[in-house]
Every structure is written in structure tokens, then in C-alpha cells.
Motif scaffolding. Structure first.
Motif, PDB file in Angstrom:
ATOM      1  N   ARG A 193       6.511   8.528 -11.068  1.00 31.72           N
ATOM      2  CA  ARG A 193       6.333   6.973 -10.313  1.00 31.72           C
ATOM      3  C   ARG A 193       5.503   6.418 -10.985  1.00 31.72           C
ATOM      4  O   ARG A 193       5.764   5.407 -10.516  1.00 31.72           O
ATOM      5  N   LEU A 194       4.084   6.245 -11.440  1.00 33.55           N
ATOM      6  CA  LEU A 194       3.853   5.399 -11.927  1.00 33.55           C
ATOM      7  C   LEU A 194       4.160   4.700 -12.439  1.00 33.55           C
ATOM      8  O   LEU A 194       4.229   3.657 -12.881  1.00 33.55           O
ATOM      9  N   ALA A 195       4.469   5.272 -13.741  1.00 38.72           N
ATOM     10  CA  ALA A 195       5.876   5.062 -14.855  1.00 38.72           C
ATOM     11  C   ALA A 195       6.574   3.894 -14.461  1.00 38.72           C
ATOM     12  O   ALA A 195       6.588   2.817 -14.963  1.00 38.72           O
ATOM     13  N   ALA A 196       7.331   4.400 -12.928  1.00 47.27           N
ATOM     14  CA  ALA A 196       8.025   3.615 -12.893  1.00 47.27           C
ATOM     15  C   ALA A 196       7.849   2.284 -12.164  1.00 47.27           C
ATOM     16  O   ALA A 196       8.385   1.247 -11.752  1.00 47.27           O
ATOM     17  N   THR A 197       6.920   2.140 -11.866  1.00 48.25           N
ATOM     18  CA  THR A 197       5.815   0.640 -11.392  1.00 48.25           C
ATOM     19  C   THR A 197       5.875  -0.139 -12.815  1.00 48.25           C
ATOM     20  O   THR A 197       5.135  -0.895 -12.704  1.00 48.25           O
ATOM     21  N   GLY A 198       5.256   0.947 -14.502  1.00 47.16           N
ATOM     22  CA  GLY A 198       5.231   0.114 -15.413  1.00 47.16           C
ATOM     23  C   GLY A 198       3.528   0.680 -15.494  1.00 47.16           C
ATOM     24  O   GLY A 198       3.771  -0.685 -16.418  1.00 47.16           O
ATOM     25  N   SER A 199       2.706   1.146 -14.613  1.00 43.82           N
ATOM     26  CA  SER A 199       1.551   1.398 -15.611  1.00 43.82           C
ATOM     27  C   SER A 199       1.619   2.727 -16.562  1.00 43.82           C
ATOM     28  O   SER A 199       2.619   3.639 -16.853  1.00 43.82           O
ATOM     29  N   THR A 200       0.722   3.277 -17.225  1.00 48.28           N
ATOM     30  CA  THR A 200       0.451   4.348 -17.787  1.00 48.28           C
ATOM     31  C   THR A 200      -0.134   5.218 -16.882  1.00 48.28           C
ATOM     32  O   THR A 200      -1.637   4.303 -16.209  1.00 48.28           O
ATOM     33  N   VAL A 216       4.107  13.049  -0.407  1.00 51.13           N
ATOM     34  CA  VAL A 216       2.848  12.289  -0.692  1.00 51.13           C
ATOM     35  C   VAL A 216       2.507  11.936  -2.097  1.00 51.13           C
ATOM     36  O   VAL A 216       1.795  10.542  -1.976  1.00 51.13           O
ATOM     37  N   ALA A 217       3.552  11.915  -2.780  1.00 55.59           N
ATOM     38  CA  ALA A 217       3.118  11.390  -4.201  1.00 55.59           C
ATOM     39  C   ALA A 217       3.668   9.809  -4.447  1.00 55.59           C
ATOM     40  O   ALA A 217       3.300   9.408  -4.551  1.00 55.59           O
ATOM     41  N   GLU A 218       5.035   9.588  -3.224  1.00 59.77           N
ATOM     42  CA  GLU A 218       5.141   8.286  -3.029  1.00 59.77           C
ATOM     43  C   GLU A 218       3.817   7.272  -2.240  1.00 59.77           C
ATOM     44  O   GLU A 218       3.649   6.642  -2.530  1.00 59.77           O
ATOM     45  N   ALA A 219       3.189   8.156  -1.491  1.00 63.28           N
ATOM     46  CA  ALA A 219       2.065   6.971  -0.680  1.00 63.28           C
ATOM     47  C   ALA A 219       1.625   7.051  -1.908  1.00 63.28           C
ATOM     48  O   ALA A 219       0.443   6.062  -1.189  1.00 63.28           O
ATOM     49  N   ASP A 240       0.751  -8.122   0.922  1.00 60.67           N
ATOM     50  CA  ASP A 240       0.424  -6.904   1.128  1.00 60.67           C
ATOM     51  C   ASP A 240       0.965  -6.727   1.695  1.00 60.67           C
ATOM     52  O   ASP A 240       1.771  -7.156   3.008  1.00 60.67           O
ATOM     53  N   SER A 241       2.046  -5.574   1.789  1.00 59.23           N
ATOM     54  CA  SER A 241       3.407  -5.211   2.670  1.00 59.23           C
ATOM     55  C   SER A 241       3.271  -4.372   3.388  1.00 59.23           C
ATOM     56  O   SER A 241       4.229  -4.370   4.923  1.00 59.23           O
ATOM     57  N   GLY A 242       1.693  -3.800   4.051  1.00 60.75           N
ATOM     58  CA  GLY A 242       1.980  -2.947   5.082  1.00 60.75           C
ATOM     59  C   GLY A 242       1.602  -1.510   5.323  1.00 60.75           C
ATOM     60  O   GLY A 242       2.626  -1.694   3.988  1.00 60.75           O
ATOM     61  N   THR A 243       1.135  -0.038   5.415  1.00 59.21           N
ATOM     62  CA  THR A 243       1.321   0.709   5.799  1.00 59.21           C
ATOM     63  C   THR A 243       2.394   1.156   5.876  1.00 59.21           C
ATOM     64  O   THR A 243       2.915   0.864   6.921  1.00 59.21           O
ATOM     65  N   GLY A 244       3.032   1.959   4.796  1.00 57.13           N
ATOM     66  CA  GLY A 244       4.048   3.023   4.952  1.00 57.13           C
ATOM     67  C   GLY A 244       5.676   2.508   4.511  1.00 57.13           C
ATOM     68  O   GLY A 244       6.330   3.226   5.024  1.00 57.13           O
ATOM     69  N   LEU A 245       5.124   0.955   4.059  1.00 58.54           N
ATOM     70  CA  LEU A 245       6.629   0.530   3.527  1.00 58.54           C
ATOM     71  C   LEU A 245       6.828   0.234   2.292  1.00 58.54           C
ATOM     72  O   LEU A 245       8.333   0.339   2.427  1.00 58.54           O
ATOM     73  N   LEU A 246       5.980   0.548   1.075  1.00 58.08           N
ATOM     74  CA  LEU A 246       6.578   0.898  -0.355  1.00 58.08           C
ATOM     75  C   LEU A 246       7.255   1.918  -0.364  1.00 58.08           C
ATOM     76  O   LEU A 246       6.923   2.658  -0.171  1.00 58.08           O
ATOM     77  N   ARG A 247       8.214   1.238  -1.120  1.00 54.93           N
ATOM     78  CA  ARG A 247       9.472   2.597  -1.568  1.00 54.93           C
ATOM     79  C   ARG A 247       8.912   2.801  -3.341  1.00 54.93           C
ATOM     80  O   ARG A 247       9.371   1.426  -3.958  1.00 54.93           O
ATOM     81  N   ILE A 248       8.915   3.163  -3.675  1.00 56.89           N
ATOM     82  CA  ILE A 248       8.351   3.912  -5.021  1.00 56.89           C
ATOM     83  C   ILE A 248       9.380   4.701  -5.792  1.00 56.89           C
ATOM     84  O   ILE A 248       9.094   5.728  -5.737  1.00 56.89           O
ATOM     85  N   PRO A 249      10.554   4.777  -5.858  1.00 57.53           N
ATOM     86  CA  PRO A 249      11.491   5.328  -6.483  1.00 57.53           C
ATOM     87  C   PRO A 249      10.849   6.561  -7.821  1.00 57.53           C
ATOM     88  O   PRO A 249      10.182   5.539  -8.882  1.00 57.53           O
ATOM     89  N   ALA A 250      10.538   7.194  -8.757  1.00 62.57           N
ATOM     90  CA  ALA A 250      10.199   8.632  -9.464  1.00 62.57           C
ATOM     91  C   ALA A 250      11.378   7.872 -10.059  1.00 62.57           C
ATOM     92  O   ALA A 250      12.928   7.851 -10.357  1.00 62.57           O
ATOM     93  N   LEU A 251      11.271   7.432 -12.034  1.00 67.80           N
ATOM     94  CA  LEU A 251      11.155   8.083 -12.633  1.00 67.80           C
ATOM     95  C   LEU A 251      12.452   9.242 -13.023  1.00 67.80           C
ATOM     96  O   LEU A 251      13.516   8.981 -13.823  1.00 67.80           O
ATOM     97  N   ARG A 252      10.682  10.184 -13.123  1.00 66.37           N
ATOM     98  CA  ARG A 252      11.723  11.256 -13.672  1.00 66.37           C
ATOM     99  C   ARG A 252      11.229  11.956 -12.603  1.00 66.37           C
ATOM    100  O   ARG A 252       9.550  11.868 -12.492  1.00 66.37           O
ATOM    101  N   ALA A 253      11.407  12.998 -11.742  1.00 67.52           N
ATOM    102  CA  ALA A 253      11.313  13.934 -10.655  1.00 67.52           C
ATOM    103  C   ALA A 253      10.009  15.515 -10.831  1.00 67.52           C
ATOM    104  O   ALA A 253       9.447  15.631 -12.538  1.00 67.52           O
TER     105      ALA A 253
END
Ligand SMILES: [Zn+2]
Length: 380
Positions: free
Chosen positions: A218-225, A349-352, A367-380
Motif C-alpha cells: 500500500r505504501l508503494a501505491a502512495t508513491g513512497s518507498t 490493519v495495513a490500510e489503517a 485532513d480527512s478524518g479518521t477511518g475515511l482514507l482508502r488506499i488500494p494496494a499495488l500488490r497484495a
């Protein structure tokens, strides 16, 4: 000294000489002849003009008269960061442009010393200790040669825009919501000959490695390393994990664990950050990050909220970037073990956790508030 009278155009004497020298050092008065000539100098038209310019620069009433306020400002203006050792003296706060420069640099680097006021107060000392701890020098709250050097080096690094030096909140806020270029260390605890705690057919090292892989995707999907500290069977101690992260110049460190207890009723999630109230050690951003992680995990799952806590564990103490250690449930508790067995739960948990990383870098207003951000995984 006490300064109980005023000096104006036409006056002479040693204090007038001193005023002229101070104005000369600040570049407001052509000081060559002042320094060369030790005889008293008159408060002349040039001095009057220089005083007015100085007062305007400092936001003091412009009247060309040196009274206690203007004299105090002249006294403070002569200090450059590095001229003297700075420390918190509660009875009589150190004041000067060097203190203001220190405060600006601390804020630039993300260490919250409150406002820049040129007074070395308790907040400045607190921020300085936090800075010292983060760069690995003795956190004594005194700004001496080692701290000057670290401030100088780090300030240069930040101006150069290298993300690893932008450690804490101000820098994080200015960096905006993107995680591109951020280096996050994901640390599956234990491993190899140390399998951690066990219960209900689960072993800690295995669960947290799987969880770390999901966070990494999921971090990879956000552009971070994201770097993991170990492979599926790796064996490394906490001091080496911290050294690895420090050497990599990481921006954040996330250590993943599960807990165990002799009492099978013990259950829930807790997040730890660096700090010790008695010693006054504290990582501000570590705590903020821990709060975000704890909130996101507890909002998205039905794990019991065992809150966040400051600890001085090696991993938290030796890492120089904001670090959290998350204990996601108890393998010795039937309910928590059932949750941890479920891959879908581990995904949540990983998404959280990644949502917490993302929120740490969001400007407060966005900030979007707790529990709202959705981050897809590039690879599971
Ligand atoms: Zn553990």
C-alpha cells in the motif's frame, strides 16, 4: 546592566560610544572611525538616523531616542547563532537574535518551540532536546558547539530539499499531502531464531511479516518507498534495525508486533512512541503518528483500544526519525487470534497504518478524518 535614562542627539559619554559601536556592528552606522577612535563619540545626526532606522526595523516606536527598550533591542540584536552557548535559565531568560535564529531553525526542521520570540524559554528547551535526540547528540537542552554544528549541517540539507532531513511536523506539513519520495521503514518484529510470542496456532514473526508485506504494497501505491528490515526468515536485533533505518535516512519507522499475556482475557491494540515523562524525553511527531495509527486501527477494526504510550525501548530511542511500535492484538486471546488469522483483517490493519502515514503528511486543514482514507494496494 540597568539602563535607566535616555540618550538622544547631542549627548556624549561612554554609553553613547557603546551605542555607536553597536549600530556600527549592525551595519547601520559607518563604524570605521568609531572603532578606530577610542575617545567618546557624540550622539550626532548620523547616530540619530541610525537609531531611527534600527527602531523601524525592530518595530519599536521611531523617535531617535535610546531608552531602555531600544537599548535592550540593540543588546539582543548583536548576537549571532554560535556566538555564545544558549540554555534555559528560568530566573532570567536568555534573549537575543541568536535565540530567535535557533527557534526559526528548530521550526524549519519541524521541532515545535512555539513562536519565534527570541526568548529561550521552556518550550524552546523542549524543542531543542527533541532535536538533539533526533540527531543523536546528548539531549541536554543546551545549545553548544555540537548542536550548532548539527543545526548548520541539517539546515543546509533541508535547503537542499533532501527529504530525509525533513523529519518532523513543520517540514511534514510543508511537504504537502504527497508521500512521493518519502522513505518508510516497515519492520516486522522478531524473525529467524526468534519467533516472538505464540498462541492459538499463530506465531508473531510470521503474522507481522505478512502484515508488513501488506503495508509495503500500500505504501508503494502512495508513491513512497518502503523498505522491510528483514526477509521472511531474517534475524536481526533492534539496535541493528535502528542503525539500518538511520543509515538509510528514513522518514518514518513502523515496527509491527503482536502481543501475548498469561491472562487470556488480555486483548486489543496499543501503539508506542519514544518518550519518558520523568526524563522529559519525548518525540512530538512520534506521539502524533502513534495517535493516528491507534485511531485508524481502532476505527476500522473492533480491536480493543489500549491507547498510545511513551516508552524508551532501544528501537524507539535509537531511531532518529519518528518511530512507532504497534502491538496489533494478543495471540493469547481467542477473539484477537481469530481476527489475526483472517487475511481480510490484516488488509484492514495495513490500510489503517498507511492511512495514518498519509494523514501525518496532510496539512491540518486537509485532513480527512479518521477511518475515511482508502488506499488500494499495488500488490497484495
Ligand atoms: Zn514482539
Amino acid at each position: 546592566m540597568t539602563f535607566d535614562r535616555t540618550y538622544r542627539r547631542g549627548d556624549t559619554g561612554p554609553v553613547v560610544t557603546e551605542i555607536n559601536v553597536k549600530l556600527g556592528v549592525l551595519g547601520l552606522l559607518t563604524g570605521g572611525d568609531v572603532v578606530a577612535d577610542p575617545s567618546p563619540v557624540e550622539f550626532d545626526a548620523a547616530t540619530d538616523q541610525a537609531v531611527r532606522t534600527f527602531q523601524q526595523q525592530r518595530g519599536i516606536t521611531v523617535d531617535g531616542i535610546v531608552g531602555p527598550k531600544t537599548y535592550q533591542a540593540l543588546e539582543e540584536a548583536r548576537w549571532r547563532l554560535g556566538d555564545r552557548i544558549l540554555a534555559y535559565v528560568p530566573a532570567r531568560l536568555m534573549a537575543g537574535d541568536d535565540v530567535a535564529a535557533l527557534q526559526r531553525r528548530l521550526l524549519d526542521l519541524g521541532f515545535d518551540c512555539g513562536r519565534v520570540d527570541g526568548l529561550f524559554g521552556a518550550e524552546t528547551e523542549h524543542a531543542l532536546r527533541d532535536f538533539q535526540r533526533n540527531v543523536g547528540i546528548v539531549p541536554d537542552g543546551t545549545c553548544g558547539p555540537a548542536t550548532f554544528k548539527a543545526l548548520h549541517l541539517l539546515t543546509r540539507t533541508v535547503v537542499g530539499g533532501r527529504p530525509q532531513a525533513m523529519r518532523e511536523s513543520e517540514a511534514i506539513n510543508r511537504a504537502g499531502p504527497t508521500l512521493t519520495g518519502k522513505l518508510v521503514i516497515v519492520d516486522p518484529g522478531h524473525g529467524g531464531s526468534d519467533s516472538g510470542v505464540a498462541g492459538h496456532g499463530l506465531d508473531e514473526a510470521g503474522i507481522v511479516y505478512d502484515l508488513a508485506s501488506r503495508v509495503e504494497g500500500r505504501l508503494a501505491a502512495t508513491g513512497s518507498t518502503a523498505f522491510l528490515t528483514r526477509g521472511p526468515d531474517g534475524d536481526i536485533d533492534d539496535v541493528d534495525r535502528a542503525s539500518f533505518a538511520n543509515a538509510a535516512g528514513a522518514d518514518l519507522f513502523i515496527s509491527l508486533h503482536v502481543d501475548a499475556h498469561a491472562n487470556p482475557e488480555a486483548a486489543g491494540c496499543a501503539t508506542y512512541y519514544y518518550g519518558n515523562d520523568r526524563l522529559g524525553h519525548h518525540s512530538e511527531v512520534g506521539e502524533s503518528f502513534a495517535e493516528l495509527v491507534q485511531k485508524e486501527v481502532c476505527a476500522r477494526t473492533d480491536l480493543t483500544d489500549c491507547r498510545t504510550h511513551p516508552k524508551t525501548w532501544d528501537l524507539l530511542r535509537r531511531t532518529r526519525m519518528p518511530t512507532v511500535q504497534i502491538e496489533v492484538g494478543y495471540v493469547t486471546n481467542r477473539g484477537d487470534a481469530a481476527r489475526l488469522t483472517d487475511p481480510a483483517f490484516r488488509d484492514v490493519v495495513a490500510e489503517a497504518i498507511v492511512a495514518a502515514v498519509q494523514r501525518l503528511y496532510l496539512p491540518p486543514g486537509e485532513d480527512s478524518g479518521t477511518g475515511l482514507l482508502r488506499i488500494p494496494a499495488l500488490r497484495a
